[in-house]
Design an enzyme around this catalytic site. Structure first.
Site, PDB file in Angstrom:
ATOM      1  N   ARG A 204      -5.391   0.160  -6.475  1.00 48.52           N
ATOM      2  CA  ARG A 204      -4.139   0.783  -6.017  1.00 48.52           C
ATOM      3  C   ARG A 204      -3.679   1.855  -6.998  1.00 48.52           C
ATOM      4  O   ARG A 204      -3.009   2.796  -6.620  1.00 48.52           O
ATOM      5  CB  ARG A 204      -3.030  -0.271  -5.889  1.00 48.52           C
ATOM      6  CG  ARG A 204      -3.266  -1.299  -4.787  1.00 48.52           C
ATOM      7  CD  ARG A 204      -1.984  -2.089  -4.557  1.00 48.52           C
ATOM      8  NE  ARG A 204      -2.188  -3.334  -3.820  1.00 48.52           N
ATOM      9  CZ  ARG A 204      -2.233  -3.424  -2.498  1.00 48.52           C
ATOM     10  NH1 ARG A 204      -2.131  -2.354  -1.759  1.00 48.52           N
ATOM     11  NH2 ARG A 204      -2.397  -4.594  -1.916  1.00 48.52           N
TER      12      ARG A 204
ATOM     13  N   ASP B 260      -4.884   2.511  11.016  1.00 50.22           N
ATOM     14  CA  ASP B 260      -6.296   2.342  11.395  1.00 50.22           C
ATOM     15  C   ASP B 260      -6.355   1.881  12.851  1.00 50.22           C
ATOM     16  O   ASP B 260      -6.318   2.704  13.766  1.00 50.22           O
ATOM     17  CB  ASP B 260      -6.928   1.348  10.420  1.00 50.22           C
ATOM     18  CG  ASP B 260      -8.403   1.114  10.683  1.00 50.22           C
ATOM     19  OD1 ASP B 260      -9.009   1.885  11.441  1.00 50.22           O
ATOM     20  OD2 ASP B 260      -8.962   0.133  10.142  1.00 50.22           O
TER      21      ASP B 260
ATOM     22  N   GLY C 183       0.777  -1.241   0.000  1.00 46.38           N
ATOM     23  CA  GLY C 183       0.000   0.000   0.000  1.00 46.38           C
ATOM     24  C   GLY C 183       0.804   1.285   0.000  1.00 46.38           C
ATOM     25  O   GLY C 183       0.358   2.293  -0.527  1.00 46.38           O
TER      26      GLY C 183
ATOM     27  N   PHE D  61     -13.878   3.017   4.717  1.00 44.75           N
ATOM     28  CA  PHE D  61     -12.891   2.221   3.999  1.00 44.75           C
ATOM     29  C   PHE D  61     -12.539   2.950   2.706  1.00 44.75           C
ATOM     30  O   PHE D  61     -13.393   3.187   1.869  1.00 44.75           O
ATOM     31  CB  PHE D  61     -13.431   0.823   3.704  1.00 44.75           C
ATOM     32  CG  PHE D  61     -12.370  -0.087   3.166  1.00 44.75           C
ATOM     33  CD1 PHE D  61     -11.440  -0.675   4.002  1.00 44.75           C
ATOM     34  CD2 PHE D  61     -12.281  -0.327   1.792  1.00 44.75           C
ATOM     35  CE1 PHE D  61     -10.441  -1.489   3.499  1.00 44.75           C
ATOM     36  CE2 PHE D  61     -11.289  -1.149   1.287  1.00 44.75           C
ATOM     37  CZ  PHE D  61     -10.367  -1.731   2.138  1.00 44.75           C
TER      38      PHE D  61
HETATM   39  P1  5GP Z   1      -4.097  -1.334  11.147  1.00 45.45           P
HETATM   40  O1  5GP Z   1      -3.178  -2.438  11.553  1.00 45.45           O
HETATM   41  O2  5GP Z   1      -3.682   0.025  11.609  1.00 45.45           O
HETATM   42  O3  5GP Z   1      -5.525  -1.641  11.526  1.00 45.45           O
HETATM   43  O4  5GP Z   1      -4.172  -1.308   9.585  1.00 45.45           O
HETATM   44  C1  5GP Z   1      -3.124  -1.013   8.809  1.00 45.45           C
HETATM   45  C2  5GP Z   1      -3.322  -1.623   7.443  1.00 45.45           C
HETATM   46  O5  5GP Z   1      -4.695  -1.948   7.182  1.00 45.45           O
HETATM   47  C3  5GP Z   1      -2.947  -0.630   6.389  1.00 45.45           C
HETATM   48  O6  5GP Z   1      -1.592  -0.734   6.050  1.00 45.45           O
HETATM   49  C4  5GP Z   1      -3.858  -1.005   5.236  1.00 45.45           C
HETATM   50  O7  5GP Z   1      -3.270  -1.995   4.458  1.00 45.45           O
HETATM   51  C5  5GP Z   1      -5.082  -1.576   5.896  1.00 45.45           C
HETATM   52  N1  5GP Z   1      -6.195  -0.598   5.987  1.00 45.45           N
HETATM   53  C6  5GP Z   1      -6.678   0.028   7.083  1.00 45.45           C
HETATM   54  N2  5GP Z   1      -7.683   0.866   6.784  1.00 45.45           N
HETATM   55  C7  5GP Z   1      -7.845   0.776   5.439  1.00 45.45           C
HETATM   56  C8  5GP Z   1      -8.726   1.426   4.509  1.00 45.45           C
HETATM   57  O8  5GP Z   1      -9.582   2.273   4.820  1.00 45.45           O
HETATM   58  N3  5GP Z   1      -8.569   1.070   3.206  1.00 45.45           N
HETATM   59  C9  5GP Z   1      -7.642   0.163   2.784  1.00 45.45           C
HETATM   60  N4  5GP Z   1      -7.591  -0.087   1.480  1.00 45.45           N
HETATM   61  N5  5GP Z   1      -6.807  -0.458   3.621  1.00 45.45           N
HETATM   62  C10 5GP Z   1      -6.893  -0.149   4.940  1.00 45.45           C
END
Ligand code: 5GP
Length: 181
Positions: A165, A103, A44, A152
């Protein structure tokens, strides 16, 4: 592909301005320090990382790490797995993690702890997007592009089931695209 997008959150121009600002902040922060190891979180952060570091006026080394927690859905699974490690030794290095979005914070916490345990001298974080409402564990970013609402989002590196992407902007998908999953 553009027809799947409900609304644009950040345009190509908004992103360009944010990348320039972040590059300036990073340039300033690393002045007089040893060249940092910039670690992009696959996949990402790749597009974001290349746009930012090309505007950073400092010597940097590049590496990549791949972790997974989403497993192709729109909700975090809660468990973070290391899929592919960096090639460089983090010991004694100033590390700058480049993330697409924070997130729950689990991925970032995992990465910071992992690199710190392996002897990194410092670990800083640059994220394109921060979703503070999603936070489950305590962690923060040092250089942040935008704070996003709890939706999202896709585009500019961020995927839904590996698609979108390559959108040059950041947007929200129409609900019908993921409702059937
Ligand atoms: P975390 O571990 O902070 O919950 O999430 C981190 C990863 O979750 C990010 O690197 C990403 O790949 C994915 N992610 C979290 N929120 C989103 C979102 O709104 N859209 C997308 N496409 N990926 C997300």
């Amino acid at each position: 592909m553009n027809n799947d997008i409900l609304k644009t959150l950040y345009s190509k121009k908004d992103i360009e301005v944010a990348c320039k600002r972040l590059a300036n902040e990073i340039t300033e922060y690393y002045q007089g320090k040893e060249s940092p190891l910039v670690v992009g979180v696959l996949k990402g952060a790749v597009i974001f990382m290349t746009d930012v570091i090309r505007q950073v006026d400092a010597y940097v080394d590049m590496d990549f790490i791949d972790v997974s927690s989403y497993h192709g859905t729109t909700k975090s699974s809660g468990k973070v797995d290391l899929v592919t490690d960096i090639n460089s030794d983090p010991k004694g290095r100033d590390i700058l993690i480049m993330e697409d979005i924070v997130d729950t914070g689990r991925t970032l916490k995992f990465l910071i702890e992992n690199l710190t345990k392996r002897g990194a001298k410092s670990v800083k974080v640059c994220t394109l997007l921060d979703k503070p409402e999603g936070r489950v564990v305590d962690t923060h970013s040092d250089f942040t592009g935008f704070q996003v609402p709890n939706e999202f989002v896709v585009g500019y590196g961020l995927d839904y089931e590996e698609k979108y992407r390559n959108l040059p902007y950041i947007g929200v998908l129409k609900p019908e695209i993921y409702q059937n999953n």
